[in-house]
Write an enzyme that holds these catalytic residues in place. Structure first.
Site, PDB file in Angstrom:
ATOM      1  N   HIS A  82       0.766  -1.222  -0.150  1.00 45.02           N
ATOM      2  CA  HIS A  82      -0.008   0.173  -0.072  1.00 45.02           C
ATOM      3  C   HIS A  82       0.881   1.182   0.033  1.00 45.02           C
ATOM      4  O   HIS A  82       1.915   1.284   0.767  1.00 45.02           O
ATOM      5  CB  HIS A  82      -0.920  -0.009   1.221  1.00 45.02           C
ATOM      6  CG  HIS A  82      -1.720   1.249   1.473  1.00 45.02           C
ATOM      7  ND1 HIS A  82      -2.854   1.483   0.669  1.00 45.02           N
ATOM      8  CD2 HIS A  82      -1.425   2.439   1.931  1.00 45.02           C
ATOM      9  CE1 HIS A  82      -3.487   2.450   0.887  1.00 45.02           C
ATOM     10  NE2 HIS A  82      -2.706   3.053   1.473  1.00 45.02           N
ATOM     11  N   ASP A 161     -14.876   3.522   7.642  1.00 43.89           N
ATOM     12  CA  ASP A 161     -13.682   4.382   7.175  1.00 43.89           C
ATOM     13  C   ASP A 161     -14.247   5.190   6.111  1.00 43.89           C
ATOM     14  O   ASP A 161     -13.792   6.480   5.959  1.00 43.89           O
ATOM     15  CB  ASP A 161     -12.825   3.491   6.715  1.00 43.89           C
ATOM     16  CG  ASP A 161     -11.685   4.347   5.966  1.00 43.89           C
ATOM     17  OD1 ASP A 161     -10.936   5.211   6.939  1.00 43.89           O
ATOM     18  OD2 ASP A 161     -11.356   4.310   4.826  1.00 43.89           O
ATOM     19  N   ARG A 168     -13.391  13.700   7.315  1.00 44.06           N
ATOM     20  CA  ARG A 168     -12.213  14.227   7.346  1.00 44.06           C
ATOM     21  C   ARG A 168     -11.929  15.257   6.278  1.00 44.06           C
ATOM     22  O   ARG A 168     -11.412  16.424   6.689  1.00 44.06           O
ATOM     23  CB  ARG A 168     -11.224  13.201   7.728  1.00 44.06           C
ATOM     24  CG  ARG A 168     -11.362  12.465   9.166  1.00 44.06           C
ATOM     25  CD  ARG A 168     -10.395  11.310   9.127  1.00 44.06           C
ATOM     26  NE  ARG A 168      -9.221  11.523   8.727  1.00 44.06           N
ATOM     27  CZ  ARG A 168      -8.231  10.874   8.327  1.00 44.06           C
ATOM     28  NH1 ARG A 168      -8.871   9.429   8.054  1.00 44.06           N
ATOM     29  NH2 ARG A 168      -7.166  10.941   8.377  1.00 44.06           N
ATOM     30  N   SER A 183      -7.290   4.593   9.348  1.00 48.14           N
ATOM     31  CA  SER A 183      -8.007   4.442   7.853  1.00 48.14           C
ATOM     32  C   SER A 183      -7.259   3.321   7.032  1.00 48.14           C
ATOM     33  O   SER A 183      -7.958   2.569   6.484  1.00 48.14           O
ATOM     34  CB  SER A 183      -7.890   5.750   7.417  1.00 48.14           C
ATOM     35  OG  SER A 183      -8.375   5.926   6.154  1.00 48.14           O
ATOM     36  N   LYS A 187      -8.595  -0.893   6.309  1.00 49.84           N
ATOM     37  CA  LYS A 187      -8.849  -1.435   4.998  1.00 49.84           C
ATOM     38  C   LYS A 187      -7.930  -2.442   4.465  1.00 49.84           C
ATOM     39  O   LYS A 187      -8.316  -3.653   4.268  1.00 49.84           O
ATOM     40  CB  LYS A 187      -8.842  -0.466   3.844  1.00 49.84           C
ATOM     41  CG  LYS A 187      -9.865   0.661   4.095  1.00 49.84           C
ATOM     42  CD  LYS A 187     -10.034   1.690   3.036  1.00 49.84           C
ATOM     43  CE  LYS A 187      -8.743   2.853   3.308  1.00 49.84           C
ATOM     44  NZ  LYS A 187      -8.940   4.208   2.760  1.00 49.84           N
TER      45      LYS A 187
END
Lengths: 438, 438
Positions: A82, A161, A168, A183, A187
């Site tokens: 990620h 989220d 946010r 967050s 995921k």
């Protein structure tokens, strides 16, 4: 427990219990906490802080707000990468097939571009017919056949989220590490992984430009991954300039296919190097290599042998895409668009690039999104010819803009020209990989 | 300017300009700022603070978010009193007719009870037919005839405050002085006053129980009134126990009519004393008396002479109420309700009363509201027999609860009994008026 009591506790600097955080996330999912109470608590968390226990409880509650991918029928170790997001950051398209070719199962769930950063899903959709909207069952089937699948986030993965992130974004509470960690990790942990590598960007094109912030974020991400029993490492990589040659959607996919075909251009060597390093980290973490050096050798071999490329071709077929781009990557190059050259206003060394502004300039002409519901224009983009440290003469090309013309193009060209700082001294080179947190 | 930029500036501790505060309040009124952005900014204001210039800019913007009463055709000086709210705090019903009898024009705009505190409008509506929903034109007409009018807040007075207050109530951002000041003063300044007296409560039944907080609030209120060219004073009065004999709606109106009739019971002498003091402060500020001592004499005279009472009777007629309560106040005493006595569990001195809890106990059986849309039961209430410093024997009456019976009544009685602290030593007496800020 009333929302006001939980908000007041954090407002006054108190530490929220697991139970209070559960009540909050349940309220987000059920809708019993209206948006204004969620955003008040988020602002109080931002300003009063969350300690590690609260951060982990929040991650846990958000992870379990939805379903977790069930891939236990797949025997191979499961891994994913990620990135915190950057400009020209396209390594997912190389890493997923490469890691798959090396024996890892990669159920990669990605996002779309937002703000100045691009998104993997948008790049893949530059391939005609490529479908990222696939179900958990299809993800499993495709991973079983070609070793990886590339999908968008479904409604049932970490739904809390989605609500919180949108709020946010609207309430200036994005840049706070514990909220970012919860967050991202809620995921990624929903993918049911054995190994996870996080590419934390640092520099002018990163979401948090300061190196110290990137380091702090990387440490928290790794710590949280461990706490959830996933072998996790983070790499802090340079984002003080775009990665590789291209910024855009189709052009970034083009750059990746050229790398997978063994035709890496000189300007894309950083994309290739970072893809190999991140893949190697994953292999090593997943126990598929005997140390990082061996892992790098395996990854480089599988790239050179064309096995990663064949995995990519197979995946495009399985996800409904038009495979002709594999045989003729030039199909992805800009066509029917206007080219404008960005030229150096003076001679000297490229000493800095405002990379976020560059991403925003491309985003503004359709390369990215301002709001999540916007669509993107896959064809527009930018070829970043001059990189930091390069010497240019007055009037030399800094890059080429591919646009739809008009006022928007003129503004983008003007903005791109202003992204470059040209000085008299050659700047010190920054390494591509600045730190590894394991 | 995007809401996020303004929120981020306050989040990072910046000072908002008048223009930024105007953009915020315009956004609240037009609806272009959704609730979640308003509540995020309010929480950031609460935690990062507002300086005096920001507080004044906020008051100004909220005041001008709606219309201001136009009473320039009335020659008399215009004055009003505002209380920060308490339990048994019923002085408005005495002060308005008394100040009117002394020559002041009083366009009093009041609120309803919320939480543990009562509201003037609810008390007035205990009089059959009394209508508080009157227009600015009717307010002017009624003030012209009897010297005062008692009205609810209309939609066009400080509409921004209504939205913001509801969100503060839901997001635990009520107890912060600059926000309280802007909320109170934006509404009071909309009455177009020459003189304003603020009754800031301190003690266990006050909104902010701590003396130092009351003092700070009082100073800011007075400073803000001056800045807006209204002669303003604040009185810090004791709210460590209910004011007067009764808590409830009809029973509080009963207590006031008895005072106006010159039949003040011993247990209601504090209500009378505070009403005279606040009226005198107003007269002196408005230039209707030669100093505070002379003002007290005038007010006491007009109360004793029955002129204030006649003003009240005339006002009830003008606002559609049934005047029989003036001739027979007993009509307002509890009827068809259940009486339960609260008894002392031990002998000793009443040393403390949890006054907010007492207000909540009465509120819970219908005397007040939890949510703004709830209705109230005018008949329920409490007679507070024993006050702080009183000596009681075990089993003596502490008070009498008037309720509708059932589980609710039993719970309220239990809660009321627990509001009292009985000790062996006689506590030091606290003065009713603790400070005057001018």
């Amino acid at each position: 427990m009333r929302p006001q009591e939980i908000i007041a506790k954090k407002r006054d600097g108190g530490r929220l219990s697991e139970q209070e955080i559960d009540v909050f996330i349940d309220g987000v999912c059920s809708g019993s906490w209206p948006d204004y109470q969620i955003s008040a608590l988020i602002m109080a968390m931002f300003l009063r802080g969350l300690d590690r226990a609260e951060q982990e409880a929040l991650t846990y509650a958000m992870l379990h707000s939805g379903s977790v991918l069930e891939l236990s029928a797949i025997a191979a170790p499961k891994g994913d990468k990620h990135s915190t997001g950057g400009v020209g950051d396209k390594t997912s398209l190389v890493i997923a097939p490469l890691a798959a070719a090396c024996g890892l199962a990669v159920p990669m769930i990605s996002g779309r571009g937002l703000g100045h950063t691009g998104g993997t899903l948008d790049k893949l959709e530059a391939i005609d017919g490529y479908n990222v909207n696939i179900s958990p069952t299809e993800i499993e089937r495709i991973v079983n056949v070609c070793g990886f699948a590339m999908a968008g986030q479904t409604d049932d993965i970490a739904p809390a989220d989605r609500t919180i992130y949108a709020l946010r974004d609207a309430t200036a509470t994005v840049p706070y590490i514990p909220l970012i960690v919860a967050s991202i990790m809620s995921k990624k942990l929903a993918e049911g992984l054995d190994a996870l590598v996080l590419d934390v960007k640092s520099g002018s094109g990163a979401f948090m430009p300061e190196y110290e912030d990137s380091l702090a974020l990387a440490r928290e991400l790794v710590e949280t991954g461990r706490k959830f029993k996933v072998r996790t490492e983070a790499v802090i990589s340079d984002m003080s300039q775009p990665l590789g040659r291209f910024v855009g959607n189709a052009v970034e996919t083009y750059e990746c296919i050229r790398i997978l075909r063994g035709e890496t251009e000189a300007a894309a060597s950083d994309t290739e190097a970072l893809s190999i390093e991140l893949t190697a980290r994953l292999l090593n973490l997943a126990g598929l290599a005997d140390g990082p050096e061996a892992a790098r050798m395996i990854a480089a071999d599988k790239l050179a042998s064309g096995e990663a490329f064949e995995r990519f071709r197979r995946n495009i077929e399985l996800q409904g895409g038009d495979c002709r781009v594999c045989d003729d990557p030039d199909l992805l190059l800009p066509r029917g668009v206007e080219e404008s050259s960005i030229k150096a206003p003076r001679g000297g060394f490229v000493s800095a690039i405002d990379t976020a502004s560059m991403g925003n300039a491309i985003g503004a002409i359709g390369g990215g999104r301002t709001r999540a519901e916007d669509s993107v224009d896959h064809a527009v983009g930018y070829a970043c010819t001059a990189k930091i440290g390069d010497h240019v003469a007055e009037g030399d090309y800094l890059g080429v803009l591919y646009s739809r013309g008009g006022d928007g193009a003129a503004q983008a060209a003007d903005r791109l020209a202003r992204c470059y700082t040209i000085g008299d001294e050659k700047p010190l080179p920054l390494p591509l990989i600045r730190e590894i947190i394991s």
